[in-house]
Design an enzyme around this catalytic site. Sequence first.
Site, mmCIF file in Angstrom:
data_model
loop_
_atom_site.group_PDB
_atom_site.id
_atom_site.type_symbol
_atom_site.label_atom_id
_atom_site.label_comp_id
_atom_site.label_asym_id
_atom_site.label_seq_id
_atom_site.Cartn_x
_atom_site.Cartn_y
_atom_site.Cartn_z
ATOM 1 N N VAL A 48 -5.433 2.715 -9.227
ATOM 2 C CA VAL A 48 -6.807 2.219 -9.256
ATOM 3 C C VAL A 48 -6.887 0.852 -8.562
ATOM 4 C CG1 VAL A 48 -8.734 1.505 -10.743
ATOM 5 C CG2 VAL A 48 -7.353 3.502 -11.354
ATOM 6 N N CYS A 49 -5.854 0.039 -8.731
ATOM 7 C CA CYS A 49 -5.863 -1.336 -8.199
ATOM 8 C C CYS A 49 -6.174 -1.416 -6.705
ATOM 9 C CB CYS A 49 -4.539 -2.035 -8.510
ATOM 10 S SG CYS A 49 -4.201 -2.189 -10.275
#
Length: 189
Positions: A48-49
């Site tokens: 997700v980062c």
Amino acid sequence: MSLIGKEIQAFKASAYDAGSGEFIEVSDESLKGQWSVVCFYPADFTFVCPTELEDLQNEYATLKGLGVEVFSVSTDTHFTHKAWHDHSDAIGKIKYVMIGDPSQKISRGFDVLDEEAGLAQRGTFIVDPDGIVQAAEINADGIGRDASTLVNKIKAAQYVRNNPGEVCPAKWKEGATTLKPSLDLVGKI
């Protein structure tokens, strides 16, 4: 305990300035003198980062136009940030400063450190030129953030700072009507 209205804690850290490709030293003083966005995330080389940090890069020119500097922070080192920048298509687009926080001091100071995991939570902070936190958002690990929401929050924070006695209602957009809290307004909204 909320950090809203409080000055950021002192820190000093090594960072990768993705815009210049250089390693630099960053401190709490680096955030002062302009508006700053501090974006914490759990770890480099994750899932997700990179989507969040790329999305933040997509808003970077707009934020810079508002006099805002962006700093991303994870508990990785500045060396790891550079390696990620060199090997990820999404992260390779980034031009802002990526702070390494292996000591976890900065994450702890912003109260986003997951002590058990040793990683920062997904925290976003808007810091005014005096180093005072004006807005904070913390998401659970699996929920990515939308950087476009920062633009209106910063415009509202800047408006309120420059127009004492006025406040911005929900969904306020630049140029829209603001409110002036007073006895005459009580019960009329």
